[in-house]
Design a protein around this motif. Structure first.
Motif, PDB file in Angstrom:
ATOM      1  N   MET A 259      -7.523  -5.077  -9.701  1.00 28.01           N
ATOM      2  CA  MET A 259      -6.111  -5.172  -9.332  1.00 28.01           C
ATOM      3  C   MET A 259      -5.734  -6.627  -8.998  1.00 28.01           C
ATOM      4  O   MET A 259      -4.681  -7.112  -9.424  1.00 28.01           O
ATOM      5  N   SER A 260      -6.616  -7.327  -8.294  1.00 27.46           N
ATOM      6  CA  SER A 260      -6.285  -8.715  -7.934  1.00 27.46           C
ATOM      7  C   SER A 260      -6.246  -9.583  -9.192  1.00 27.46           C
ATOM      8  O   SER A 260      -5.423 -10.498  -9.297  1.00 27.46           O
TER       9      SER A 260
ATOM     10  N   THR B  50      -4.775 -12.965  -4.158  1.00 25.92           N
ATOM     11  CA  THR B  50      -4.985 -11.839  -3.249  1.00 25.92           C
ATOM     12  C   THR B  50      -6.079 -12.255  -2.272  1.00 25.92           C
ATOM     13  O   THR B  50      -7.123 -12.754  -2.690  1.00 25.92           O
TER      14      THR B  50
ATOM     15  N   GLY C 124       0.826  -1.202   0.000  1.00 26.83           N
ATOM     16  CA  GLY C 124       0.000   0.000   0.000  1.00 26.83           C
ATOM     17  C   GLY C 124       0.854   1.243   0.000  1.00 26.83           C
ATOM     18  O   GLY C 124       2.090   1.169   0.002  1.00 26.83           O
TER      19      GLY C 124
ATOM     20  N   ARG D  25      -5.204  -7.459   0.946  1.00 29.61           N
ATOM     21  CA  ARG D  25      -5.780  -6.119   0.831  1.00 29.61           C
ATOM     22  C   ARG D  25      -7.004  -6.050   1.748  1.00 29.61           C
ATOM     23  O   ARG D  25      -7.694  -7.056   1.976  1.00 29.61           O
TER      24      ARG D  25
ATOM     25  N   LEU E 111     -10.788  -4.508   2.525  1.00 29.81           N
ATOM     26  CA  LEU E 111     -11.954  -3.975   1.799  1.00 29.81           C
ATOM     27  C   LEU E 111     -12.848  -3.251   2.792  1.00 29.81           C
ATOM     28  O   LEU E 111     -13.299  -3.845   3.772  1.00 29.81           O
TER      29      LEU E 111
ATOM     30  N   PHE F  69      -8.614 -10.961   0.710  1.00 32.35           N
ATOM     31  CA  PHE F  69      -9.204  -9.721   1.222  1.00 32.35           C
ATOM     32  C   PHE F  69      -9.703  -9.907   2.646  1.00 32.35           C
ATOM     33  O   PHE F  69     -10.330 -10.922   2.959  1.00 32.35           O
TER      34      PHE F  69
ATOM     35  N   TYR G 142     -12.244  -1.629  -7.983  1.00 30.04           N
ATOM     36  CA  TYR G 142     -10.812  -1.336  -8.092  1.00 30.04           C
ATOM     37  C   TYR G 142      -9.989  -2.533  -7.610  1.00 30.04           C
ATOM     38  O   TYR G 142      -9.027  -2.961  -8.252  1.00 30.04           O
ATOM     39  N   GLU G 143     -10.400  -3.080  -6.477  1.00 26.34           N
ATOM     40  CA  GLU G 143      -9.643  -4.193  -5.886  1.00 26.34           C
ATOM     41  C   GLU G 143      -9.786  -5.466  -6.709  1.00 26.34           C
ATOM     42  O   GLU G 143      -8.829  -6.232  -6.842  1.00 26.34           O
TER      43      GLU G 143
ATOM     44  N   ASP H 273     -14.952   0.021  -2.772  1.00 22.29           N
ATOM     45  CA  ASP H 273     -13.569  -0.451  -2.975  1.00 22.29           C
ATOM     46  C   ASP H 273     -13.520  -1.624  -3.949  1.00 22.29           C
ATOM     47  O   ASP H 273     -12.466  -1.937  -4.500  1.00 22.29           O
TER      48      ASP H 273
END
Ligand code: PNS
Length: 159
Positions: free
Chosen positions: A100-101, A113, A7, A86, A88, A115, A96-97, A93
């Motif tokens: 990205m994952s 990933t 991050g 990550r 959440l 969460f 986007y997450e 969120d």
């Protein structure tokens, strides 16, 4: 198992700390990976961010704090991390997450990933809001760990 928690942490918030405390119970080792982003103007310089994170997690044994640049998955691989973590906060969120994952999974040939849902106590806290409130002279004591609070208090006083 080793986990990488990447991050910007600009600054680290109580929401991040909550995630860190929980993942250090789940994994043998956690690397907090702080992005050194050349394209983005830092609110807190990288060196200070690293120091503040270390101070904020003092006493937690199976965790290290490092900075990285470039792709998160490359860094994860170089460190032998098995998963990326990550947090959440809310549905906002999610997209986007998710993206990205999926990119990270594709780029890394399979790194997962995982969460963690943010503790509801902290679900409204994000670093950008903390910056905004601090810049406007609001009280951020409840949003960030004490070392960050002291640092920002001082920084704002001399603005
Ligand atoms: O705390 P943040 O700003 O939400 O963290 C975002 C971060 C650092 C995890 C993300 O921007 C990232 O992984 N950046 C490094 C470059 C990268 O790997 N991007 C994803 C694939 S394009």
């Amino acid at each position: 198992m080793k986990a990488l928690y990447p991050g910007s942490f600009d600054p680290i918030t109580n929401g991040h700390i909550d995630v860190i405390q929980r993942i250090t119970k789940l994994f043998d080792h956690v690397i907090i990976a702080v992005l050194n982003n050349q394209d983005k103007k830092d609110f807190i310089p990288l060196r200070d961010r690293l120091k503040l994170i270390k101070e904020s997690i003092e006493g937690t044994k199976n965790v290290s704090v490092e900075s990285f640049s470039g792709l998160t998955v490359k860094y994860a691989k170089s460190k032998g991390a098995d998963v990326i973590i990550r947090g959440l906060r809310a549905a906002s969120d999610f997209e986007y997450e998710l993206e990205m994952s999926q990119i990270n999974y594709f780029l890394s040939n399979g790194i997962e990933t995982i969460f963690l849902m943010t503790n509801p106590k902290y679900s409204f806290i994000r670093s950008s809001r903390v910056k905004e409130v601090a810049n406007l002279g609001g009280d951020i004591k409840e949003f960030v760990p004490n070392p960050v609070y002291k640092y920002l208090h001082q920084k704002m006083a001399f603005k």
